[in-house]
Design a protein around this motif. Structure first.
Motif, PDB file in Angstrom:
ATOM      1  N   PRO A 123       0.760  -1.283  -0.105  1.00  0.00           N
ATOM      2  CA  PRO A 123      -0.644  -0.277   0.333  1.00  0.00           C
ATOM      3  C   PRO A 123       1.378   1.662   0.048  1.00  0.00           C
ATOM      4  O   PRO A 123       2.272   1.432   0.137  1.00  0.00           O
ATOM      5  CB  PRO A 123      -0.527  -0.334   1.318  1.00  0.00           C
ATOM      6  CG  PRO A 123       0.215  -1.095   1.702  1.00  0.00           C
ATOM      7  CD  PRO A 123       0.734  -1.912   1.456  1.00  0.00           C
ATOM      8  N   THR A 124       0.473   2.215  -0.397  1.00  0.00           N
ATOM      9  CA  THR A 124       1.571   3.561  -0.401  1.00  0.00           C
ATOM     10  C   THR A 124       1.683   4.562   0.801  1.00  0.00           C
ATOM     11  O   THR A 124       0.516   3.912   1.683  1.00  0.00           O
ATOM     12  CB  THR A 124       0.513   4.524  -1.232  1.00  0.00           C
ATOM     13  OG1 THR A 124      -0.569   4.554  -1.032  1.00  0.00           O
ATOM     14  CG2 THR A 124       0.751   3.885  -3.207  1.00  0.00           C
ATOM     15  N   ARG A 125       2.268   5.302   1.235  1.00  0.00           N
ATOM     16  CA  ARG A 125       1.774   5.726   2.331  1.00  0.00           C
ATOM     17  C   ARG A 125       1.137   6.678   2.670  1.00  0.00           C
ATOM     18  O   ARG A 125       0.240   7.141   1.351  1.00  0.00           O
ATOM     19  CB  ARG A 125       3.512   6.432   2.437  1.00  0.00           C
ATOM     20  CG  ARG A 125       3.490   7.531   3.144  1.00  0.00           C
ATOM     21  CD  ARG A 125       4.730   8.450   2.880  1.00  0.00           C
ATOM     22  NE  ARG A 125       6.046   8.068   3.279  1.00  0.00           N
ATOM     23  CZ  ARG A 125       6.562   7.161   3.881  1.00  0.00           C
ATOM     24  NH1 ARG A 125       6.514   6.534   5.194  1.00  0.00           N
ATOM     25  NH2 ARG A 125       7.740   6.317   3.546  1.00  0.00           N
ATOM     26  N   GLY A 126       0.369   6.538   4.351  1.00  0.00           N
ATOM     27  CA  GLY A 126      -0.951   7.772   4.136  1.00  0.00           C
ATOM     28  C   GLY A 126      -2.207   6.758   4.679  1.00  0.00           C
ATOM     29  O   GLY A 126      -3.019   6.712   5.049  1.00  0.00           O
ATOM     30  N   THR A 127      -2.009   5.025   3.944  1.00  0.00           N
ATOM     31  CA  THR A 127      -2.921   3.825   4.308  1.00  0.00           C
ATOM     32  C   THR A 127      -3.339   3.670   5.114  1.00  0.00           C
ATOM     33  O   THR A 127      -1.767   3.325   6.220  1.00  0.00           O
ATOM     34  CB  THR A 127      -2.075   2.838   3.337  1.00  0.00           C
ATOM     35  OG1 THR A 127      -2.367   3.466   1.393  1.00  0.00           O
ATOM     36  CG2 THR A 127      -3.352   1.742   3.045  1.00  0.00           C
ATOM     37  N   LYS A 131      -7.943   0.694   6.008  1.00  0.00           N
ATOM     38  CA  LYS A 131      -7.878   0.544   4.403  1.00  0.00           C
ATOM     39  C   LYS A 131      -7.212  -0.799   3.601  1.00  0.00           C
ATOM     40  O   LYS A 131      -7.567  -1.136   3.056  1.00  0.00           O
ATOM     41  CB  LYS A 131      -7.443   1.805   3.599  1.00  0.00           C
ATOM     42  CG  LYS A 131      -7.085   1.797   2.442  1.00  0.00           C
ATOM     43  CD  LYS A 131      -9.067   1.699   1.706  1.00  0.00           C
ATOM     44  CE  LYS A 131      -8.695   1.718   0.544  1.00  0.00           C
ATOM     45  NZ  LYS A 131      -9.760   2.306  -0.386  1.00  0.00           N
ATOM     46  N   PHE A 132      -6.044  -1.371   4.212  1.00  0.00           N
ATOM     47  CA  PHE A 132      -5.526  -2.179   4.357  1.00  0.00           C
ATOM     48  C   PHE A 132      -6.080  -3.330   4.909  1.00  0.00           C
ATOM     49  O   PHE A 132      -5.643  -4.241   3.527  1.00  0.00           O
ATOM     50  CB  PHE A 132      -4.193  -2.014   5.031  1.00  0.00           C
ATOM     51  CG  PHE A 132      -2.677  -3.643   4.502  1.00  0.00           C
ATOM     52  CD1 PHE A 132      -2.669  -3.692   2.822  1.00  0.00           C
ATOM     53  CD2 PHE A 132      -2.551  -4.205   5.636  1.00  0.00           C
ATOM     54  CE1 PHE A 132      -1.721  -4.642   3.064  1.00  0.00           C
ATOM     55  CE2 PHE A 132      -1.932  -5.505   5.267  1.00  0.00           C
ATOM     56  CZ  PHE A 132      -1.166  -5.592   3.877  1.00  0.00           C
ATOM     57  N   ARG A 133      -6.660  -3.505   5.374  1.00  0.00           N
ATOM     58  CA  ARG A 133      -7.324  -4.519   5.811  1.00  0.00           C
ATOM     59  C   ARG A 133      -8.706  -4.982   4.814  1.00  0.00           C
ATOM     60  O   ARG A 133      -8.938  -6.023   4.292  1.00  0.00           O
ATOM     61  CB  ARG A 133      -8.429  -4.348   7.053  1.00  0.00           C
ATOM     62  CG  ARG A 133      -8.939  -5.748   7.800  1.00  0.00           C
ATOM     63  CD  ARG A 133     -10.123  -5.343   8.571  1.00  0.00           C
ATOM     64  NE  ARG A 133      -9.125  -5.315  10.226  1.00  0.00           N
ATOM     65  CZ  ARG A 133      -9.351  -5.964  10.674  1.00  0.00           C
ATOM     66  NH1 ARG A 133      -9.455  -7.113  10.167  1.00  0.00           N
ATOM     67  NH2 ARG A 133      -7.953  -5.772  11.836  1.00  0.00           N
ATOM     68  N   GLU A 134      -9.283  -3.898   3.581  1.00  0.00           N
ATOM     69  CA  GLU A 134     -10.313  -3.723   2.809  1.00  0.00           C
ATOM     70  C   GLU A 134      -9.501  -4.481   1.814  1.00  0.00           C
ATOM     71  O   GLU A 134      -9.798  -4.842   1.179  1.00  0.00           O
ATOM     72  CB  GLU A 134     -11.037  -2.423   2.890  1.00  0.00           C
ATOM     73  CG  GLU A 134     -11.843  -2.503   1.747  1.00  0.00           C
ATOM     74  CD  GLU A 134     -12.611  -0.884   1.623  1.00  0.00           C
ATOM     75  OE1 GLU A 134     -12.760  -0.430   0.922  1.00  0.00           O
ATOM     76  OE2 GLU A 134     -12.559   0.206   2.224  1.00  0.00           O
ATOM     77  N   MET A 135      -8.363  -3.883   1.868  1.00  0.00           N
ATOM     78  CA  MET A 135      -8.083  -4.780   0.448  1.00  0.00           C
ATOM     79  C   MET A 135      -6.961  -5.883   0.655  1.00  0.00           C
ATOM     80  O   MET A 135      -6.964  -6.361  -0.551  1.00  0.00           O
ATOM     81  CB  MET A 135      -6.180  -3.152  -0.171  1.00  0.00           C
ATOM     82  CG  MET A 135      -6.358  -2.178  -0.164  1.00  0.00           C
ATOM     83  SD  MET A 135      -5.092  -1.130   0.214  1.00  0.00           S
ATOM     84  CE  MET A 135      -3.245  -2.090  -1.036  1.00  0.00           C
ATOM     85  N   ILE A 157      -4.502 -13.132   8.846  1.00  0.00           N
ATOM     86  CA  ILE A 157      -3.695 -12.824   7.309  1.00  0.00           C
ATOM     87  C   ILE A 157      -2.890 -10.861   8.165  1.00  0.00           C
ATOM     88  O   ILE A 157      -1.506 -11.155   8.629  1.00  0.00           O
ATOM     89  CB  ILE A 157      -3.527 -12.032   6.495  1.00  0.00           C
ATOM     90  CG1 ILE A 157      -3.662 -13.597   5.278  1.00  0.00           C
ATOM     91  CG2 ILE A 157      -2.415 -11.449   5.636  1.00  0.00           C
ATOM     92  CD1 ILE A 157      -4.817 -13.575   3.875  1.00  0.00           C
ATOM     93  N   LEU A 158      -3.560 -10.700   8.733  1.00  0.00           N
ATOM     94  CA  LEU A 158      -3.131  -9.474   9.254  1.00  0.00           C
ATOM     95  C   LEU A 158      -1.545  -9.836  10.841  1.00  0.00           C
ATOM     96  O   LEU A 158      -1.204  -8.768  10.863  1.00  0.00           O
ATOM     97  CB  LEU A 158      -4.127  -8.168   9.572  1.00  0.00           C
ATOM     98  CG  LEU A 158      -4.342  -7.926   8.982  1.00  0.00           C
ATOM     99  CD1 LEU A 158      -5.831  -6.528   9.558  1.00  0.00           C
ATOM    100  CD2 LEU A 158      -3.656  -7.079   8.195  1.00  0.00           C
ATOM    101  N   ARG A 175       4.012  -3.591   2.983  1.00  0.00           N
ATOM    102  CA  ARG A 175       4.090  -4.212   1.803  1.00  0.00           C
ATOM    103  C   ARG A 175       4.695  -5.126   1.579  1.00  0.00           C
ATOM    104  O   ARG A 175       4.399  -5.946   0.407  1.00  0.00           O
ATOM    105  CB  ARG A 175       5.342  -3.087   1.673  1.00  0.00           C
ATOM    106  CG  ARG A 175       4.762  -1.526   1.340  1.00  0.00           C
ATOM    107  CD  ARG A 175       6.071  -0.748   1.317  1.00  0.00           C
ATOM    108  NE  ARG A 175       5.456   0.991   0.827  1.00  0.00           N
ATOM    109  CZ  ARG A 175       6.073   1.794   0.755  1.00  0.00           C
ATOM    110  NH1 ARG A 175       7.441   2.069   1.856  1.00  0.00           N
ATOM    111  NH2 ARG A 175       6.067   2.587   0.825  1.00  0.00           N
ATOM    112  N   SER A 176       5.724  -5.653   2.596  1.00  0.00           N
ATOM    113  CA  SER A 176       5.850  -7.536   2.515  1.00  0.00           C
ATOM    114  C   SER A 176       4.706  -8.476   2.502  1.00  0.00           C
ATOM    115  O   SER A 176       4.755  -9.010   1.601  1.00  0.00           O
ATOM    116  CB  SER A 176       6.200  -7.577   3.819  1.00  0.00           C
ATOM    117  OG  SER A 176       7.947  -6.909   3.345  1.00  0.00           O
ATOM    118  N   THR A 177       3.316  -8.027   3.355  1.00  0.00           N
ATOM    119  CA  THR A 177       2.334  -8.621   3.484  1.00  0.00           C
ATOM    120  C   THR A 177       2.121  -8.678   1.706  1.00  0.00           C
ATOM    121  O   THR A 177       1.427  -9.544   1.382  1.00  0.00           O
ATOM    122  CB  THR A 177       1.671  -8.500   4.420  1.00  0.00           C
ATOM    123  OG1 THR A 177       2.206  -8.392   5.919  1.00  0.00           O
ATOM    124  CG2 THR A 177       0.052  -9.430   4.298  1.00  0.00           C
TER     125      THR A 177
END
Length: 411
Positions: A123-127, A131-135, A157-158, A175-177
């Motif tokens: 994900p990009t900076r500021g995510t 939002k990452f969970r939704e991705m 996974i988180l 990012r790695s995940t």
């Protein structure tokens, strides 16, 4: 004159023999040099693990990525690579050591052998974490289809993503995940490891991940060098393969592991899956003779399989193949492949186990075992349409094997 002629003949014969041996020596050196060159070229193409490690550590030191194995791999250097096990240039595999314990490294699969290294830009900076969970949720939904318990898988996974166990997922860890989740074999490994079917994930850094080492593989047989393998008839190879196997009770225990894998992916926690290659090379087993699926690229979600088949145009049934042996039939009126697999996982598993189990089987149960295996191999159509027959054959076969080994130490 006669003596002179004989001497001349002897000299000619000796010269011919010398030329013959010189030619054979030259030919041997030429062929040997070519084989060595091909082997070296293949090795350098296959074994690029240290290049991958250097690239990963460079990104880790720049703060782009992070993960549970990064510090050991790049800072402390207590985790290092050993023997190269790669069989494909786009799937780097290494044996390694971590503080004296043998581990198994896989540096991930790349779509192309020489593609550029991943940029780790998502994900990009500021995510935010939400939002990452939704991705992650949407990515899993695209891979597995609509499943009732995707939210719990996202949480799992988180939890894995929190490499340093500080209770939060940093941007480099995310990012790695995300890079790991793009590799289907990692995702499927996570889905199946709770049931003990795949090697445990021990750590990760970027798109490099580390799993426990499975000491015995393939499931049976020998991996012959390629020049020899091409000369050995397939029938001879199958016979020789069965010579290098454990005792029969241990084979029965390993086989039950494969049957349980088939049972768990039939209607699993996160949907149904197809095993599209049941070759012995895809499996191994532990010191306790417990089966492990060592190459999860052979497994595909059924939803993904159906989508791929719908998009496939065909002239004959031979055009409707996914992977190695997941097949459907061709609809001649529409010239498209049908969605329904013609052979369920269980039938293919029984076909792979037939020679393995029948060789050395106790005489008292061999006939019954053979009958059940052939009944299993005869299963046709989508197993979802014949739940009763599928379950009956599977349970009967497992019960027959269990009765034979339940009283032994191998159970």
């Amino acid at each position: 004159v006669r003596r002179a002629l004989c001497t001349s003949c002897d000299s000619a014969r000796i010269s011919f023999v010398r030329v013959k041996y010189l030619f054979l020596t030259w030919l041997t050196v030429l062929v040997g040099s070519w084989v060595l060159y091909v082997q070296y070229s293949t090795y350098t193409e296959l074994c690029r693990g240290h290049e991958c490690r250097n690239a990963i550590c460079d990104k880790y030191r720049k703060g782009i990525i992070d993960g549970s194995a990064c510090s050991s791999l790049c800072d402390k250097e207590t985790l290092y690579m050993g023997r190269c096990l790669s069989t494909l240039p786009n799937n780097q595999v290494e044996d390694g050591d971590a503080l004296g314990e043998v581990a198994h490294y896989e540096l991930g699969e790349e779509p192309e052998p020489r593609r550029e290294a991943p940029v780790f830009d998502k994900p990009t900076r500021g995510t935010s974490v939400e939002k990452f969970r939704e991705m992650v949720f949407n990515h899993l939904k695209s891979k597995l289809g609509e499943q009732a318990n995707l939210a719990s898988l996202v949480s799992q996974i988180l939890s894995v993503a929190d490499g340093n166990r500080d209770g939060r997922v940093s941007l480099p860890e995310a990012r790695s995940t995300w890079a790991l989740l793009q590799m289907d074999e990692v995702l499927l490994g996570l889905l199946l490891q709770d049931r003990g079917h795949t090697p445990r994930l021990l750590g990760y850094c970027g798109d490099l991940y580390m799993t426990e080492r499975i000491p015995y593989g393939p499931l049976y047989g020998l991996s012959l060098p390629w020049p020899l393998a091409s000369w050995v008839p397939s029938g001879v190879q199958r016979t020789v393969d069965q010579w290098f196997t454990p005792s029969w009770p241990r084979k029965a225990k390993i086989s039950m592991g494969l049957l349980e894998l088939v049972e768990d992916v039939f209607h699993g926690t996160y949907g149904s899956f197809l095993i599209c290659d049941v070759a012995a090379a895809r499996f191994g087993y532990t010191d306790r003779h417990e089966l492990r699926l060592t190459d999860t690229r052979a497994v595909v979600p059924e939803d993904e399989f159906r989508r791929a088949m719908r998009a496939l145009r065909c002239e004959t049934d031979a055009d409707c193949v996914y992977g190695t042996d997941c097949r459907t039939s061709c609809d001649p009126s529409e010239r498209r492949c049908r969605e329904e697999p013609v052979q369920p996982n269980l039938a293919k598993a029984c076909g792979a186990l037939k020679d393995y189990l029948l060789r050395g089987a106790p005489a008292a149960m061999r006939e019954e075992l053979e009958r059940q295996l052939y009944a299993c191999m005869a299963l046709k159509g989508n197993a979802g349409q014949m739940n009763m027959e599928h379950s009956l054959i599977l349970n009967n076969l497992k019960a027959l094997l269990w009765r034979q080994i339940s009283h032994t130490k191998d159970s």
